[in-house]
Enzyme design. Structure first.
Site, PDB file in Angstrom:
ATOM      1  N   LYS A 186      -2.452   6.119   1.117  1.00 34.80           N
ATOM      2  CA  LYS A 186      -1.162   6.798   0.932  1.00 34.80           C
ATOM      3  C   LYS A 186      -1.316   8.327   1.039  1.00 34.80           C
ATOM      4  CE  LYS A 186       1.432   3.322   0.771  1.00 34.80           C
ATOM      5  NZ  LYS A 186       1.309   2.182  -0.047  1.00 34.80           N
TER       6      LYS A 186
HETATM    7  C1  LIG Z   1       6.980   0.257   0.537  1.00 36.46           C
HETATM    8  C2  LIG Z   1       5.921  -0.191  -0.417  1.00 36.46           C
HETATM    9  N1  LIG Z   1       6.282  -0.690  -1.607  1.00 36.46           N
HETATM   10  C3  LIG Z   1       5.374  -1.095  -2.499  1.00 36.46           C
HETATM   11  C4  LIG Z   1       4.027  -1.020  -2.256  1.00 36.46           C
HETATM   12  C5  LIG Z   1       3.063  -1.553  -3.246  1.00 36.46           C
HETATM   13  O1  LIG Z   1       2.125  -0.616  -3.695  1.00 36.46           O
HETATM   14  P1  LIG Z   1       0.665  -1.085  -4.169  1.00 36.46           P
HETATM   15  O2  LIG Z   1      -0.109  -1.489  -2.975  1.00 36.46           O
HETATM   16  O3  LIG Z   1       0.115   0.154  -4.815  1.00 36.46           O
HETATM   17  O4  LIG Z   1       0.849  -2.181  -5.147  1.00 36.46           O
HETATM   18  C6  LIG Z   1       3.589  -0.507  -1.028  1.00 36.46           C
HETATM   19  C7  LIG Z   1       2.159  -0.419  -0.729  1.00 36.46           C
HETATM   20  O5  LIG Z   1       1.682  -0.423   0.341  1.00 36.46           O
HETATM   21  C8  LIG Z   1       4.561  -0.079  -0.089  1.00 36.46           C
HETATM   22  O6  LIG Z   1       4.205   0.429   1.098  1.00 36.46           O
END
Ligand SMILES: Cc1ncc(COP(=O)(O)O)c(C=O)c1O
Length: 388
Positions: A186
């Site tokens: 990210k």
């Molecule tokens: C749009 C979106 N929402 C939620 C998430 C979930 O985050 P995490 O991978 O930290 O659980 C991501 C992760 O890639 C995402 O791109």
């Protein structure tokens, strides 16, 4: 000029000696969980986004889960989500025993189409989750207006948009809550991690409790909770990353604009549109492939570019309502939440059809734009694409 022989990666975490030193400091301190680093990271992140509160979690998915739980979303509630996003935007709804309802996306910025949101509202609708996809803010003015008219919550999924702004306001501070991910690739990372931002003290207090076993004190558990706590090591990395975020975003933006400008003439590639009133975070440098003009499927293009030394992203390949989990309702035992008596309706995801999402799914690629790229690598990306 050095010869480029290695694969040009689409994403590399931008961490350095400062992060390594910060981690070592925590390890030496002996305090690893929910300590001063987490508190400082929450305060500085809230300050950066412009909200009263921030609640750190151990992933973006956990942030989405408990932001909804803390706002009272539960059995029988419908939550409107975009048809094209990362899957956990919608699993977080199901984790709360609520029902995801898909609305279409816009064909320019790939975020929720406000007109289609309105069409999907029913008496059961409780919330809207706009996703600032690829780093471009969703149309928040219209979404907030719809939410106010129908008395709905707005939970921003800002997992791809650290530092993005909509009409001068940081995303994640516009809706009732903003949810963030600090996954490795990210715009800023803690390895794994997440955050909720909000001005609502009630939501902040509940989310904080749910994050840590529903505890109100060492031995008292007032509500159902989870272990979704961020650890001190992650927070120490996050603090350094936050201090670098604007500079890293500037480089991402510069890299992306350079690619987009130099690829404008490629007739089979539709490069990203950016609304004049937003600040794009460029988590991705997105471009849409016109397969007819190219004479090749996007997945073959992706493989060809890789063979020639350029890695690109290729997601999301289908609207989420086509995922087997939803089609077959492979969820909790006895098909909860879809069989929930509080819902009292049948849902069949094979009946969803979001025309724009269907058209766009599988055709989006993300070009390498991370801050560690050198100019000659960007030039290689451009010439490799032009030569396909
Ligand atoms: C749009 C979106 N929402 C939620 C998430 C979930 O985050 P995490 O991978 O930290 O659980 C991501 C992760 O890639 C995402 O791109």
């Amino acid at each position: 000029m050095s010869k480029i022989t290695e694969l040009i990666k689409v994403a590399i975490p931008s961490v350095g000696e400062e992060e390594i030193e910060a981690v070592a400091e925590v390890l030496r301190s002996g305090r690893y969980v929910q300590g001063p680093k987490v508190k400082e990271f929450e305060e500085k992140f809230a300050d950066y986004i412009g909200t009263e509160h921030a609640i750190a979690t151990n992933s973006g998915t956990a942030a989405l889960h408990i932001a909804q739980a803390a706002a009272g979303i539960g059995p029988g509630d419908e939550v409107i989500v975009p048809a094209l996003t990362f899957f956990s935007t919608i699993t977080s709804v199901i984790h709360n025993n609520a029902i995801p309802i898909f609305a279409d996306i816009d064909t320019e910025i790939y975020c929720l189409d406000p007109e289609d949101i309105e069409k999907k509202i029913t008496k059961k609708t409780k919330a809207i989750i706009p996703v600032h996809l690829y780093g471009h803010p969703a149309e928040m003015d219209q979404i907030i207006e719809i939410a106010q008219t129908h008395n709905l919550l707005v939970i921003e999924d800002a997992a791809q948009a650290h530092g993005a702004q909509y009409k001068g306001q940081k995303v994640g501070s516009i809706g009732d809550t903003g949810c963030w991910s600090f996954y490795a690739t990210k715009n800023m990372t803690t390895g794994e991690g997440g955050m909720i931002t909000t001005d609502d003290s009630n939501i902040a207090e509940k989310a904080g409790r749910i994050r840590s076993h529903g505890m109100t004190s060492r031995d008292d558990h007032a509500v159902i909770g989870y272990n979704y706590r961020m650890n001190e090591i992650a927070a120490a990395i996050g603090l350094i990353q936050l201090s670098k975020l604007d500079r890293l975003n500037q480089i991402r933006t510069r890299n992306s604009m350079y690619l987009l400008k130099n690829l404008e003439s490629v007739d089979w590639l539709e490069t990203a549109k950016i609304k004049p009133y937003v600040k794009h975070a460029f988590f991705w440098c997105p471009a849409r492939v016109n397969e007819e003009k190219l004479g090749m499927k996007t997945k073959d293009l992706v493989a060809t570019l890789r063979e020639r030394g350029v890695e690109v992203r290729h997601r999301y390949v289908a609207p989420l309502y086509k995922q087997p989990m939803l089609i077959n309702q492979n969820v909790y035992p006895k098909k909860c939440p879809f069989s929930c008596p509080f819902y009292g309706k049948e849902i069949d995801y094979s009946g969803f059809k979001c025309a724009n999402a269907e058209k766009i799914a599988g055709k989006m690629i993300g070009l390498p734009n991370h801050p560690k790229l050198r100019r000659e690598e960007l030039d290689t990306v451009i010439s490799t694409i032009k030569n396909v």
